[in-house]
Structures are given as C-alpha cells and as structure tokens.
Design an enzyme around this catalytic site. Sequence first.
Site, PDB file in Angstrom:
ATOM      1  N   MET A   3     -36.965 -16.067  16.031  1.00  0.00           N
ATOM      2  CA  MET A   3     -38.214 -16.030  15.279  1.00  0.00           C
ATOM      3  C   MET A   3     -37.960 -15.667  13.823  1.00  0.00           C
ATOM      4  SD  MET A   3     -41.416 -16.450  15.310  1.00  0.00           S
ATOM      5  CE  MET A   3     -42.315 -16.295  13.775  1.00  0.00           C
ATOM      6  N   HIS A  54     -31.826 -22.670  11.200  1.00  0.00           N
ATOM      7  CA  HIS A  54     -33.248 -22.992  11.391  1.00  0.00           C
ATOM      8  C   HIS A  54     -34.137 -21.825  10.949  1.00  0.00           C
ATOM      9  CE1 HIS A  54     -36.665 -24.925  13.598  1.00  0.00           C
ATOM     10  NE2 HIS A  54     -37.051 -23.666  13.754  1.00  0.00           N
ATOM     11  N   GLU A  55     -33.840 -20.639  11.471  1.00  0.00           N
ATOM     12  CA  GLU A  55     -34.689 -19.491  11.143  1.00  0.00           C
ATOM     13  C   GLU A  55     -34.580 -19.154   9.665  1.00  0.00           C
ATOM     14  OE1 GLU A  55     -36.675 -18.992  13.433  1.00  0.00           O
ATOM     15  OE2 GLU A  55     -35.490 -19.922  15.033  1.00  0.00           O
TER      16      GLU A  55
END
Length: 880
Positions: A269, A303-304
């Site tokens: 996340m 990505h994060e």
Amino acid sequence: MRTNQPQTIYLSEYKVPAYLVDQVDLRFELFEDGARVHSTLTVRRNPDSGESAAPLFLHGDSLQLESVALNGSPLRTGEFEDRGDALVVPSVPEKFELQVVTWIEPQNNTRLEGLYKSSGMFCTQCEAEGFRCITFYPDRPDVMARFRTRIEADKSAYPVLLSNGNPVDNGELENGRHFVTWEDPFPKPAYLFALVAGDLVEKKDTFTTCSGRNIDLRMYVEPRNAKKCDFAMDALKRSMRWDEDVYGREYDLDIFMIVAVDDFNMGAMENKGLNIFNSSCVLASQETATDAAFQRIEAIVAHEYFHNWSGNRVTCRDWFQLSLKEGFTVFRDSQFSADMGSPTVKRIEDATLLRTAQFAEDAGPMAHPVRPASYMEISNFYTLTIYEKGAEVVRMIHNLLGDEMFRKGSDLYFQRHDGQAVTTDDFVRAMEDASGRDLGQFRLWYEQAGTPVVSVSDEYDESSGIYRLTVRQSIPDTPGQTGKKPQHIPFALGLLGADGQPLPLKLSGESGEAPLERVLELSQAEHCFEFEGLSERPVPSLLRDFSAPVRVHYPWTREQLLFLMSHDPDGFNRWDAGQRLAVDVIQSLVGAPESAGVEPRLVDAYRSLLQDSELDQALMAKMLQLPSEAYLIELAEQADVAAIHQAREKVLGYLAEGLRDELMACYRRNVGQGDYQLTPEAIARRSLRNTALGWLLHIGDQEALALAKEQFRGADNMTDRLGALRALVNSDFAEDRTQALEAFYKRFSDDPQVVELWFSVQASSDRAGQLPQIRQLLDHPAFDWKNPNKVRSVVGAFAAQNLAAFHNPDGSGYEFLAEQVCRLDDSNPQIAARLVAPLTRWRKFAPGYSKQMKSALERIRDKAELSRDVYEVVHKSLAD
Ligand code: TRP
Ligand code: ZN
C-alpha cells in the site's frame, strides 16, 4: 455483520462533497486492550456544492463513539446522530472545528482494514474505506486534508512509532510511555493515511534526488527479517532514479519509509511517505526467495513508489476512477521492469496474465469496464480489469502518441492536476491537449467492458501482387452492456516471405518507402487493407508485441505457426506462435480416443528450439512453457477439465519422451554457472534447467530423479531448491516426494514465507494436493486462518492452480471451497470474496461441472449474515 441487501453505488450519482476538511489532527493512545483516537477536524462548507444547509455527514465503521464537540462545546443528544455506520450533525456553521473521540479494538480486528495488529505490531490499511474504522470522517478520496498525527504507546513494546510525512516532535510520557508526532505537508485523502507502532529494526540508506536533495530511506522489519531487506532497498533506489529519468518525477518528502507486515490483505500500500508491504512482497534473500519472488518484489516496490505521483500527488476523485492511479501505475511499473530485465519476457508475462485471467474476468459475471459505472463493495473492484487492462489502455495511448508526446502528456497531467482528485477523463484530456490527438473514440476503452474480438481473413491475388486483409472487430455483451460500439484498436503487424524475410507493407496508393511493420488503427466494425507489390503470398504476423488487449482470430495453419515460431522477428509473436500451435495440438486431443496421436511436428519444433544456440535464452525458457490448464479452460467453449488435463498431460509426456536426450543436455548445459546472479541470462538458465527437470521427472526418468535429489540438497538458492522440490512433488516418485517435503519443512519451518511456498507447492499439485491432503494442510500447525498469505497458499492455490483436483467430478472441491468461504466471511470478508472467484465462472464449464459449481455458490448465498463483499460476488454470479 451485514444487512441483507447492500446498496449499489452509481457513478452517475456523484456529487461534490458538501464539506471540505483542511486539517486533521489525530492523537492515538495505543493500549493492549484497545486504542483511543482523538480527532480534530478543521471543516468548511464546500463553495462548489450547491447545498448550503446540508448536514455534516461522516462515515464510521465498527467505532465506539466517546464524545463529539463542535468548536470546543460538547454536543448533546439530539445535536448529533450516531447511526453506527455514520455520524451526522444536522446543523453546523460555515466553518468550524469538530472534535471526536472514538474507541477501537485493533487486537480484535481480523478484517485487516483500519487499525489492526500483526505479529504484535500495530499497523493500518485504509484503502479503500478503512479510515472510517479508525474515526468518523468524510471517507472519500475527493476530500483532501493535511494530517498531523501524534502516536502514544508503551516505549518498550513499541519503540518505533511511524506515520505519514516528517517527524516533528517526540518525547517521554508517564508510565513508560512515549510519543512521536508526524506532520504530512501534502493534502491527501484519508485512504493514504498510515500508522505503524512496533518493536522493529531499522535499515537505513539515502538517496540524492536530481535536484540534489538528500532523502533518508528507511525499512522497518521484525528483527528476524533484518537480513532480507537489501534487495528491496536497492529496488527502491533504482525506482527513484528511474522515475526521475523517465517521467521527470522527483521525491517530495525528506524521508521515505517501507514497513513489512505478515498479515496483509493485498500486496502493498502506497501510503504517503510510509509504504506498508505484505512481507512476501518485500523481504527476500537468495536462500529463501525464488527468481519470480525477486521480480515481483522489484515490481511492487516500484509500483508503490511510483504511486507517490500517480495516485498521491494526483489522486482519484471517486472510486470509479480507481484505474486512473492503478492502470497508470501498473503501466509505469511494467515499463520499469522491462528496462531492468528482458522487455520481451516482461511482455510475454503481462500478456499471459491478461489472456489467462483478465479475459476470463471480462467474460464472466463480474465483468466491468476499466471505469465501472456501479459497485456494491469497492474492495471487489481491485481487479485484473482495473489494474492490468487499465495498464494496457495506458500502454495503447503511449504507443499511439509515441514516447515524446506521451511524456509531454504526463507532464501536463501532473502539472495541471497536482494536489487534485481527478478522473480518467482528465488523464485522457491531458494526453489529448499535449499531443493534439483526438482520443474521443479511444475513451470507449474506459467505458465498455468485454474483450474485443478481432477476426482477420486474407486473400492474395497473384496476378496483381495484392494482399488483402479484412479485419473485423466485435465486442461481446457483458452484464448490463449490450450492442457495443467499435473501439479504437492499434493493431501492429508485419508480413513475412517464404524465406523468412520481412516484406514491405505498402498500402495501395501510397508512395515512398514502405515500412516493414505497421500499426493499423482500427476504428470501424470492418476494415479492408490492401497491400501491394507482393510477389508471393505472405505469412501475416498479427498483433505484434500484443499491441492491444484483444483476442485475434485468424485461420492459421500448423505450417504457418511452425514458420512464425522460428522466423518471426517479433519476439513476442514467435512465442505466441508456439503457444497457438501447442494450444491447437492439445485442443485436438481433448476428448479424443486414447489412441489419438500427438502432432509429431510439435516435437520437432521444440527440438529445434532446444538446439537453437542463437535464440535468446530468456525467450527460449518462455517458449518451453506449455500453455497452462487455466488458459486452455479460458479458451474452451464448455470446458471439460478432466479431458483438458489429460490432453495436456499427454502432450507433455509425449514431448518429454521424444526429447529426453535434448532435455538432459539442456539441463546439463545450464547447471553450475558460478555465483548466483539475478540477470535475465541467469534467470533464464535456472528456468531452463528446472523446466527440463520437471519434464523428465514427469516421465519418471531415473537419471533425472538422481539429479533432482542432488539439486534439492545442494542448491545455493531458492529457485533451484524449489524447482527440484516441485519436480519431485509433481512426479510419481511418491517416497522421494515425501522425503523432500519433510526435509524442506524442517529446514525452513521458522520462515513463514518459505512455509507458504511449501504449502502452495503441495496445494497446487495434482499428486500431493488431493482434497484429503489439502484438509491435512489446513490442520498443520503452521497454518493460520487469520493470515491471508496462508489462506491463499493453501485454499487459493488449490482452487486456482490445482484444477484437476478442484474440479473433481464428484463436486467435493467446490463444496470444500464454499465451506472455506463461509468460514472466512465472518473474519475477513475481503479475502473471502476473492476466494469465490473460481466458482463465479460456473457457466464456462461442461454441464457436469457447472451444475455443482452453481450449487456451491448457492450454498454460500444461503449463509446467514453474508458480508457485502461476498454478497456482491455471489449474487452477481448467480444472476441471469
Ligand atoms: N493501492 C494498493 C496498490 O495497488 C492496493 C491495496 C493495498 C488495497 N491494500 C489494499 C486495495 C486493501 C484494497 C484493499 O498498490
Ligand atoms: Zn497500486
């Protein structure tokens, strides 16, 4: 836990928020029996909202309200309403401060949304709607506020206290407690809030940005994981540099933190400045992580990190826009991975995932557009369509505009919308404005669900030298959407001559030098393209590099596929030709009599592959993988799983028998090549030798058995150790399988991530993962229902990867899954809803299967108090 008929939320009903929050001040008092959250919101009426006397509406979930005060005066009964899932204050001034105190119980939070405990530490997961489990708040992404967070906890149990932004204060309190205060200068939606408190070791590094700012990089992990951080830290630094070089994006806080937690619903996340990761997606060492795990970690760290711009600085207006951040960010991380490794292999992996799983989703009852129009539970929409198809849509824009214009477009997007919550349409408009291209029709990719089918037919006229391609597109109906319009599809192709040379693609009437590859832009239901000046009938190479997420139909002959497999200059299509050929051969054996023979030219083709010393080894490794059962099922009209399984096994056995010596040579050629490295070449070598080993053990080869046992014992890395274990587990050498499994567990029993591998190797094997054995795994002391990774590694792997066992014709696999879904629904609805997915495709299967799959779904539907998550998936799957 749940009402019976959850509400549907519609994009068309979007309204701007009636109130905005400028500042959030939070104080957390963390205890063993719960946590008290003091929240002070600085609120003002939204000038853009028409409603002047609107009540103040704050979301809440599982909160115990202790007090509410407005501008310092406690509110009395009647002045506010605690509805359980909301706190409503009917009458508020234009500007005010609201103080709310809530009590929550993180130690009993098994949903893993909001604030919860994982291996003794406190952590949070607020996307999409978890912040409302912490305190009452307008929990929607278009409400962006500055957060200041003070965390108080026992100092010896929780020496590390983290939140978003920069640390601004800390000190000692009474009773052995301490506090740290964090301030995040960037306004953000509540879903990006994070808090961590625990006894963690700190790994330090630094990064100097392109403008010369020094950033502190920190990883926080449990002490036993201290040795597993290096790879992720390095991947982080490479991601930071890459985002500067390729997108001109610089990091914006003074510190960037990564925390690893064992209990986590998803992969990771992107909380502002404080990314929280599932341990399995960040921790790695040569001895414990496979090559696939290293690559996944690199991609997820990137990505994060990339979300800091595509998601955080510019965020989503509402959850229908989820692909705005996810599609774009997946596209960015796939570009990054391609740059770090082999672009062709990365493209093959992305296309495989899309064609196997996203196409299936798009053809099933949960099909939805990249920008959905409605949902019941947003957690169900973190899908392959939003992520992977969304990334393909951005990739098409990139390819239509070209590198330079795409960069201009992304610069404009970030500059125009910095600090805002926007829509996918704003993204497309920035791309249009920067490039001058009209993407009007292209927008249908966001609105229409379903996988377009592109059917190609051709004719060659020898006398005129003209080759005519007729290209038709159609988009299947999906739930709630029929009669779709043609989409704008970039269709890359080339033509090959009999000698394997590319032929020029000269469109009729065109002058000048003709290119050897072109991208045709389809916009109508049917096009006819005429290529002239061809002295022979060409072999078409269609949809090169998978230029659009579509299915291509063309009546390829096996000769043509064999030809493309060895001659196509497009690496992706070389691989694809091999896949299509193998699919064709396997399909022709599905349901065929025992005596039916396997196409001998397939063996010849694989033999020349194995002997091709010029071929890129990474591509060879991919070409040697047979199409998966899941993909074969996806391609079938009415899948007969047992017949597909048998046909595939037959081809595998035939190939392994026919190529026994070549496989042995391939194995020997690719062992023992010095130090462990993570280059594409070294990864390819390990993949080749483990594929060879797997095939040879599949046919019971004694020499290979000895090699496997030796590799299993002597491997200096997890890829090889697990490769040997998997080969043994999937063989008929039952005793060696048992011994290897025992030895492996003994060696790694204190490493939860490796134990998860151990579970999934068994659960996904048709030899070691029949239902009684699966039930034994659930009773194993290392299994834990509260840990999503464990559930995924047994129940998930069984249902999604062990297809022959899961689809046991007696229906026991389905019944088993239904039982586990019901049990999980009470503790973790997000995970329960994801586990239902294999059942939702019931209509795809032959009647014997499909009836029983349907009744398993009905059994779940009839459970008392179904969560909204599972309710939505099950009811949509059963609807007609
Ligand atoms: N935004 C996260 C990502 O893609 C996804 C995510 C993490 C998530 N945890 C979640 C989504 C929990 C829903 C629920 O990187
Ligand atoms: Zn993401």
